[in-house]
Structure formats: structure tokens, C-alpha cells
Design a protein around this motif. Structure first.
Motif, mmCIF file in Angstrom:
data_model
loop_
_atom_site.group_PDB
_atom_site.id
_atom_site.type_symbol
_atom_site.label_atom_id
_atom_site.label_comp_id
_atom_site.label_asym_id
_atom_site.label_seq_id
_atom_site.Cartn_x
_atom_site.Cartn_y
_atom_site.Cartn_z
ATOM 1 N N GLU A 615 40.263 56.595 70.716
ATOM 2 C CA GLU A 615 39.798 55.807 71.858
ATOM 3 C C GLU A 615 40.851 54.835 72.375
ATOM 4 O OE1 GLU A 615 36.924 56.363 73.248
ATOM 5 O OE2 GLU A 615 36.332 57.852 71.768
ATOM 6 N N SER A 616 41.811 54.486 71.530
ATOM 7 C CA SER A 616 42.712 53.394 71.889
ATOM 8 C C SER A 616 44.111 53.857 72.309
ATOM 9 C CB SER A 616 42.844 52.417 70.722
ATOM 10 O OG SER A 616 43.322 53.070 69.575
ATOM 11 N N LEU A 617 44.428 55.132 72.097
ATOM 12 C CA LEU A 617 45.764 55.623 72.424
ATOM 13 C C LEU A 617 45.705 56.662 73.542
ATOM 14 C CD1 LEU A 617 47.176 56.223 68.810
ATOM 15 C CD2 LEU A 617 47.562 54.234 70.241
ATOM 16 N N SER A 618 46.837 56.849 74.211
ATOM 17 C CA SER A 618 46.914 57.957 75.157
ATOM 18 C C SER A 618 46.864 59.255 74.351
ATOM 19 C CB SER A 618 48.223 57.896 75.948
ATOM 20 O OG SER A 618 49.317 58.187 75.090
ATOM 21 N N LEU A 619 46.561 60.362 75.020
ATOM 22 C CA LEU A 619 46.429 61.656 74.333
ATOM 23 C C LEU A 619 47.734 62.047 73.650
ATOM 24 C CD1 LEU A 619 44.056 63.465 73.892
ATOM 25 C CD2 LEU A 619 44.651 64.765 75.938
ATOM 26 N N GLU A 620 48.879 61.798 74.326
ATOM 27 C CA GLU A 620 50.187 62.135 73.736
ATOM 28 C C GLU A 620 50.449 61.322 72.467
ATOM 29 O OE1 GLU A 620 49.684 61.414 76.881
ATOM 30 O OE2 GLU A 620 50.714 62.836 78.215
ATOM 31 N N GLU A 621 50.113 60.013 72.522
ATOM 32 C CA GLU A 621 50.311 59.153 71.341
ATOM 33 C C GLU A 621 49.404 59.570 70.198
ATOM 34 O OE1 GLU A 621 51.510 55.007 73.680
ATOM 35 O OE2 GLU A 621 49.426 55.458 73.225
ATOM 36 N N TYR A 622 48.148 59.894 70.563
ATOM 37 C CA TYR A 622 47.172 60.310 69.547
ATOM 38 C C TYR A 622 47.633 61.594 68.852
ATOM 39 C CZ TYR A 622 42.563 61.477 67.560
ATOM 40 O OH TYR A 622 41.519 61.787 66.706
ATOM 41 N N ILE A 623 48.161 62.531 69.620
ATOM 42 C CA ILE A 623 48.666 63.791 69.052
ATOM 43 C C ILE A 623 49.832 63.514 68.093
ATOM 44 C CG2 ILE A 623 49.993 65.885 69.666
ATOM 45 C CD1 ILE A 623 48.097 66.086 72.161
ATOM 46 N N ALA A 624 50.721 62.605 68.495
ATOM 47 C CA ALA A 624 51.875 62.277 67.646
ATOM 48 C C ALA A 624 51.420 61.686 66.310
ATOM 49 C CB ALA A 624 52.798 61.302 68.379
ATOM 50 N N ILE A 625 50.434 60.774 66.371
ATOM 51 C CA ILE A 625 49.923 60.150 65.139
ATOM 52 C C ILE A 625 49.219 61.189 64.268
ATOM 53 C CG2 ILE A 625 48.272 58.461 64.207
ATOM 54 C CD1 ILE A 625 50.792 57.214 65.362
ATOM 55 N N LEU A 626 48.416 62.052 64.899
ATOM 56 C CA LEU A 626 47.706 63.088 64.134
ATOM 57 C C LEU A 626 48.686 63.988 63.385
ATOM 58 C CD1 LEU A 626 44.877 64.252 66.584
ATOM 59 C CD2 LEU A 626 44.552 63.140 64.376
ATOM 60 N N GLU A 627 49.758 64.382 64.079
ATOM 61 C CA GLU A 627 50.766 65.248 63.438
ATOM 62 C C GLU A 627 51.396 64.554 62.247
ATOM 63 O OE1 GLU A 627 52.697 68.509 66.382
ATOM 64 O OE2 GLU A 627 53.364 66.461 66.684
ATOM 65 N N GLU A 628 51.756 63.293 62.449
ATOM 66 C CA GLU A 628 52.403 62.523 61.380
ATOM 67 C C GLU A 628 51.472 62.380 60.171
ATOM 68 O OE1 GLU A 628 53.381 57.917 60.853
ATOM 69 O OE2 GLU A 628 54.312 58.803 62.605
ATOM 70 N N GLU A 629 50.204 62.025 60.441
ATOM 71 C CA GLU A 629 49.249 61.823 59.352
ATOM 72 C C GLU A 629 48.891 63.140 58.671
ATOM 73 O OE1 GLU A 629 48.140 58.994 58.083
ATOM 74 O OE2 GLU A 629 49.261 57.764 59.492
ATOM 75 N N MET A 630 48.866 64.232 59.450
ATOM 76 C CA MET A 630 48.584 65.552 58.871
ATOM 77 C C MET A 630 49.667 65.933 57.865
ATOM 78 S SD MET A 630 48.319 69.282 60.740
ATOM 79 C CE MET A 630 50.087 69.350 61.026
ATOM 80 N N TYR A 631 50.930 65.771 58.274
ATOM 81 C CA TYR A 631 52.039 66.111 57.368
ATOM 82 C C TYR A 631 52.056 65.185 56.153
ATOM 83 C CZ TYR A 631 53.880 69.290 60.911
ATOM 84 O OH TYR A 631 54.028 70.323 61.792
ATOM 85 N N LYS A 632 51.708 63.925 56.378
ATOM 86 C CA LYS A 632 51.654 62.978 55.259
ATOM 87 C C LYS A 632 50.587 63.406 54.253
ATOM 88 C CE LYS A 632 50.217 58.256 54.228
ATOM 89 N NZ LYS A 632 49.534 57.081 54.766
ATOM 90 N N ALA A 633 49.379 63.750 54.758
ATOM 91 C CA ALA A 633 48.291 64.178 53.866
ATOM 92 C C ALA A 633 48.688 65.440 53.107
ATOM 93 C CB ALA A 633 47.015 64.413 54.669
ATOM 94 N N ALA A 634 49.348 66.370 53.807
ATOM 95 C CA ALA A 634 49.785 67.611 53.150
ATOM 96 C C ALA A 634 50.817 67.310 52.069
ATOM 97 C CB ALA A 634 50.359 68.571 54.183
ATOM 98 N N ALA A 635 51.755 66.402 52.378
ATOM 99 C CA ALA A 635 52.787 66.042 51.397
ATOM 100 C C ALA A 635 52.172 65.385 50.162
ATOM 101 C CB ALA A 635 53.801 65.091 52.033
#
Length: 662
Positions: A615-635
Motif C-alpha cells: 500500500e505504501s510503495l509504487s509498484l516498481e519499488e514493491y516488486i524490487a523489495i519482494l525480489e530482495e526478500e524472496m532471495y533472502k528467504a531462499a538463502a
């Protein structure tokens, strides 16, 4: 002097590993890796290295659960030395946030665990006053932690025979964070009774009693904080600040000047952009903080102005726990394949959460400098480091001047056999193997790729007479723990799950692991994951792994080759020294599940915090954070969390694609 107390002597590969790591340190190698298989006694090796090197030591662990386990182990190894614990002191933490689409401001809300806060202060004091200190920390060690110079400069010494007025003493105590209270059950307080002042620091269990005769210090004691009986008579005592964030009056004045200057610039910036509401908002909020700082020397969110108190320039790294280690010290990074990706991800996550607060006038830009270290800053700060992992990542291997292997277990247990079976008739083959395991009174676990598959396979096994349960992220923490307890007790023969690594528990009763769809490439079947899954049965003498696949992927090939290499070395050692492997016997103790339950809740909260950014980020920013957190969770081997973030990421990307077409 550091001295290890243990009923055991180094055995297996431990003597060789200890010798090689110590040699590397003495040759001034900056980076080494201890590649130690599961159950090889890596913690004991670390303890013996510390004993040999005699340096203050910091151990960074990837989460609170593992940090607590390490803390307990090192306290038992070093009863005569200072072993300290430094993790986040929040039981609950809701960070300050602003959601523009709802025009909703969320104030910071936190419950501080007083016990952990005391332990943090004890750790800081120990680092600054002793050489024989070991600090076990979580990744919160790289968060902003207050200026060590303030902590050092603001302490003061009271000696028997000193002439000192009570008013001066109490003023000094107030300046370094102590509060005058009648109820002294809380630490960080003091009280006065005639010519007697009692102080209850946050960094130690004992209280301090100072008795005056007129203005002269007549006696100093350590007292029991409960019944206030004298425990020890002292000639002198050093009193340290009660909080991590304390500062001098001079620094407060200097900080206020800097904050006012930045406020003026930010108001001009907003007005140029036509953001009148934001300009008024930042003005009111900042002036209110300055009023509190002037009157009390403190305000809510004072850490957001830390750059001005520390005298740092914009963008300069904050002071962290690392800065309290003044002399040469040794750093271990435990479970480095998880910890290193965590350390890399922390800065970006923190920045993204503060961005809206600054853009909408809730915080000045200096709030960005109240942050964790960037990984490059962390890497520059550390002296000699030893990575510790059964599956070190590419970063560790590439940067290490020496990789020390610890393959042989003191127990004689060897890595399991790994067999690759075709997928045709795989369930029939699997059932035959489970029946053999069941006849031996042992258990099996099966890993699959989807929650639906876990449920269907468990149901099928029950239908043909095998006691089976599934486990996945939709079960709550208590249910997951109950499933694992039933497996260990023998109420259940098989547990089927998507990710059985995250349980973080030793399951010595498990002698068979089956990996379905082993040839499906991705983080659920990467080389690291496969080696970690194989290690699940390395605590049972009958350990065996079945991989079901129609082709051998590069990840499978490397995992199998590495396992076979380790197994060969272990078997040769056992034959040479006539060692018979024995399955580890571990009592079914409910307490071993408790840390897992707490950790599970923490992870759930982390995922919700990430998803709430939608709700608080633009779609591009939200996608960037999701990718980062996804890779972090996988690691971090939290694959169910990674899959949840992956699904959300796909949805967000599809939404962005449809918007772009319009």
C-alpha cells in the motif's frame, strides 16, 4: 585467560581443524572458512580456537534461536570468562510507517524485553572493560547502537574517601540515563535514603550502595537487589550509562543546531515542490522533538537524529556493536550460508521503509542515517573472520585464504548413502523403503514441491496403512510442533513437507529422507538445499537418501559428489581407527521445540511486514523489495516464505505489465 572447560577432548577432524585455523590466524589471514558437516562439533572447535588465540571474540548468528543455543554452549565452555548475549531487545516491534494511499501514519510501537536490554548493556560494558569477552549476537550487531565514545566518557568512578555532594552525584546519574524511583525493582534507577544512595544498573545483577558521612564517601557495597543485603564491600566502583543511547549536553546543543539547519532546508525543499502540507508537518514534528530534547535531553525517535549526536556526515556509517571492540578481535559468522545474505539485505529493507516517512514530511532525511551497515561497510570494519557452515556460499569460498574441512564426526556417524531412483512407480518404491524403516523402529521424512502434494501423499500413505502427517506453512506453529513431536515419539512413521529444513531441529530417529522431483531446478532443489536435506539423516547410523528423478541436474550431481566424498573420508577414518558409528540418542524434551516456535512467529511477522508495503510503495519499488526478500528467504532456507513472496511477485509483475499496456 580464556580457558575451555569440557569433559571431552578434541577428536575426529577437530584437532586438525583447530590447528589449521589457529595457524591461519597467526599468519594474519583475514578470511577463513570452517566447512564442518552437521554433527561434527563445530562449536567446540570454535571454543578451542578462542582458547588458543586469546582474543576478544564476536560470534554472529543468523537468528535469535541459534544465537541463544550458541550462548548457552559457550557459557558452559567458558565459565570463568565473560560470555555475553546481544540480540534485538524488542518482544514486539511495529516500525514507524506512512501509507500514502490511505493517508495513514503508524506510530512506532515496541515492547522492550527488559532482560535482553540488560544483557545488551552487560555486553557493551564487558567489551569495553575486559579482554576475556565472547559476545554471541544476532545480525542486530550491525544496527545503529550509539557512540562508544559517549559510553566510555560518561561513566564515572566513586572511591571510598571521595568528597562528593549527593546533588552532584544524582545529577550525574540522571545525565547518564538513571531515573530516581522509590520502586527499584526496575533496573536503570536509583533512590536516596538520607546519606545512603542505592543504584541499580542495567548491566549487572547486583545493586550498588554508596554511604556518605557528610560529603565524604564512607563505604561502597554490592547489594542483593531483592532483599538489599550486602554481598561485597568495595574500595571503588565505576558506574556506566544505563542506556545505549546517551549523550552529553554539549552534543545535544550541537545536534539541535544541525537539526534546525536541516529543517530549514527541508521546509524550503517542500515549498519549492508545492508540498505545503508536508512543509508544515515536518516543521511541527521536528520543533516538538527539539523542545523535548532541550527540556529532557531525550525524545521519542531520538535515534533518527543519531547522525548529529555522533558528528557523522550524511551517508557515513553508524556506530554499531563492532565499534565497541576497540582492539584486535576475532569474528565468527555462524551458518554463513544464511547469515551473509541476511547481512547483505538489511540496509535496503531499512531504507525502503523510511522513504515514505521522509517524502511525506514525517521525518527529516537524517533518519536515513539511523540504519544498519551496508554490507560493504560491514566488510571494511571487520578484522579476522572465520565463516562457519556445512554449505558455505560462493562469497565465503571466493574470499577465503584458507578453507578448513571438518568432515569426521566424533560420534563416528557418516553421511548417508544417496540413491537416485526413476520417477516411474516412485510411490511403490517409496512405500517399500518406508516399510523397511518402520520395521527397524525408525522414521522417514519426504520433501515435495507443493503443499497440495504434501497433503495428497500423506493421505495416500494413511490409506495404505502407514501413519503419516503433512506439515506446511498453513499449519500454525503449535500444530507444526505437535507433528514433529509425534514423529519423534513414534506416533507417526512419516512426515511429508515442502520444507523440512526450517524446523531447525535434530531428528535422530529419522533414517530415511526421500526427495521427490529432485531434478526440478530452483531454490527448493539447489545444491545447498540438497546437501542440507541430506544432512537431515546424518544423525542415524542407518541414514539413507532417495532422490527421485529422471535426469541428474548439475545441482544433484554436485550434492551427490560432495556427499560421497565426505562419506568416503568418514568410512576410511572409521576403518582405520576401528570406530563403530552409533545413532545419537536425544531425549524427547519439549524445550527443544520452544525456540523453533518463537522463531516461526518471528518469520510470520517478517512476511506480513513485507506484504504490508504494497500500500505504501509504487509498484516498481514493491516488486524490487519482494525480489530482495524472496532471495533472502531462499538463502535462509525458508522456502515456504520464499514461495509465498514469489507468488506475490508474479502477481505484482502481471499487474505492472497490464498497466504498461494501457
Amino acid at each position: 585467560m580464556f580457558k575451555v572447560f569440557s569433559d571431552f577432548e578434541p577428536s575426529g577432524d577437530q584437532p586438525k581443524a583447530i590447528k589449521e585455523l589457529v595457524e591461519g590466524i597467526r599468519k594474519n589471514y583475514r578470511v577463513q572458512t570452517l566447512l564442518g558437516v552437521t554433527g561434527s562439533g563445530k562449536t567446540f572447535t570454535m571454543a578451542k580456537v578462542i582458547e588458543e588465540i586469546q582474543k576478544p571474540t564476536l560470534i554472529i548468528s543468523p537468528n535469535k534461536t541459534l544465537a541463544a543455543q550458541l550462548y548457552a554452549e559457550f557459557k558452559s565452555f567458558f565459565p570463568e570468562n565473560k560470555v555475553e548475549f546481544f540480540i534485538s531487545y524488542y518482544d514486539y516491534y511495529q516500525p514507524e510507517a506512512y501509507i500514502p494511499t490511505k493517508d495513514l501514519y503508524i506510530e512506532k510501537n515496541a515492547d522492550i524485553n527488559d532482560v535482553i536490554a540488560r544483557m545488551r548493556m552487560s555486553a557493551i560494558k564487558a567489551i569495553m572493560t575486559r579482554k576475556d569477552v565472547i559476545v554471541v549476537a544476532s545480525v542486530s550487531a550491525i544496527y545503529n547502537c550509539g557512540d562508544p565514545r559517549d559510553f566510555d566518557e560518561l561513566n564515572f568512578t566513586v572511591t571510598v574517601g571521595d568528597v562528593i555532594k549527593i546533588s552532584k552525584l544524582t545529577k550525574h546519574l540522571a545525565k547518564i540515563g538513571y531515573e530516581r524511583k522509590e520502586d527499584v525493582s526496575l533496573t536503570g534507577s536509583f533512590r536516596i535514603r538520607g546519606d545512603v544512595i542505592e543504584i541499580y544498573p542495567t548491566y549487572q545483577d547486583e545493586g550498588i550502595r554508596i554511604e556518605l558521612f557528610g560529603d565524604e564517601v564512607e563505604a561502597i557495597y554490592h547489594i542483593d537487589p531483592i532483599n538489599r543485603e550486602v554481598m561485597e564491600k568495595l574500595d571503588r566502583v565505576i558506574i556506566y550509562p544505563s542506556k545505549e543511547f546517551v549523550t552529553t549536553e554539549e552534543k545535544i546543543r550541537r545536534a539541535i543546531n544541525g537539526i534546525l539547519k536541516e529543517l530549514e532546508e527541508q521546509i524550503k525543499y517542500f515549498k519549492r515542490k508545492g508540498k505545503i502540507l508536508e512543509a508544515e508537518r515536518i516543521k511541527q514534528r521536528t520543533l516538538n522533538d527539539i523542545e523535548l530534547l532541550t527540556a529532557l535531553g531525550y525524545c521519542t525517535g531520538i535515534e533518527n537524529y543519531s547522525r548529529y549526536f555522533d558528528g557523522r556526515k550524511p551517508g557515513e556509517p553508524p556506530y554499531t556493536l563492532l565499534d565497541y571492540f576497540r582492539d584486535d578481535y576475532l569474528l565468527f559468522i555462524d551458518e554463513s550460508h544464511i547469515t551473509v545474505p541476511q547481512l547483505r539485505a538489511m540496509y535496503n529493507g531499512d531504507y525502503s521503509r523510511k522513504k515514505n516517512l521522509v517524502e511525506y514530511g514525517f521525518r527529516l532525511p537524517c533518519a536515513f542515517d539511523n540504519r544498519p551497515l551496508k554490507f560493504e561497510e560491514f566488510w571494511r570494519k571487520i578484522p579476522q573472520v572465520i565463516f562457519v557452515s556445512a554449505t558455505p556460499g560462493e562469497f565465503e569460498i571466493r574470499n577465503s585464504q584458507k578453507i578448513v574441512e571438518q568432515i569426521i564426526r566424533p560420534t563416528g556417524l557418516v553421511d548417508p548413502e544417496v540413491e537416485v531412483k526413476p520417477t516411474k512407480n516412485q510411490i511403490d518404491v517409496l512405500v517399500d523403503e518406508i516399510i523397511k524403516v518402520k520395521q527397524r523402529g525408525e522414521r522417514a521424512i519426504i520433501t515435495v514441491l507443493t503443499k497440495k502434494m504434501a497433503e495428497r501423499l500423506a493421505e495416500h500413505l494413511v490409506e495404505i496403512g502407514i501413519n503419516a502427517l503433512y506439515i506446511h506453512s498453513e499449519l500454525d506453529t503449535i500444530e507444526r510442533v505437535e507433528v514433529l513431536k509425534k514423529l519423534r515419539r513414534g506416533d507417526v512413521d512419516v512426515v511429508v513437507g515442502v520444507n523440512l529444513l526450517r524446523e531447525g531441529l535434530d531428528l535422530p530417529e529419522v533414517s530415511l529422507v526421500a526427495i521427490l522431483d529432485s531434478d526440478t531446478e530452483g531454490f527448493l532443489r539447489s545444491e545447498t538445499t540438497l546437501i542440507q536435506i541430506i544432512g537431515r539423516v546424518a544423525r542415524n547410523e542407518n541414514g539413507k537418501v532417495l532422490m527421485f528423478a529422471d535426469r541428474i541436474t548439475p545441482a544433484m550431481k554436485r550434492a551427490i559428489e560432495e556427499t560421497n566424498r565426505r562419506r568416503r573420508l568418514q568410512l576410511e577414518y572409521n576403518k582405520k581407527y576401528n570406530i563403530k558409528p552409533q545413532t545419537i540418542i536425544k531425549p524427547l524434551n519439549v524445550e527443544i521445540f520452544k525456540p523453533f516456535m518463537e522463531e516461526e512467529e518471528t518469520y510470520k511477522e517478517e512476511i506480513q511486514n513485507v506484504l504490508s508495503l504494497k500500500e505504501s510503495l509504487s509498484l516498481e519499488e514493491y516488486i524490487a523489495i519482494l525480489e530482495e526478500e524472496m532471495y533472502k528467504a531462499a538463502a535462509e532456507l525458508r522456502y515456504e516464505d520464499a514461495a509465498k513472496l514469489r507468488d506475490e511477485l508474479f502477481e505484482a509483475k502481471e499487474k505492472l505489465k497490464s498497466i504498461s499496456k494501457k
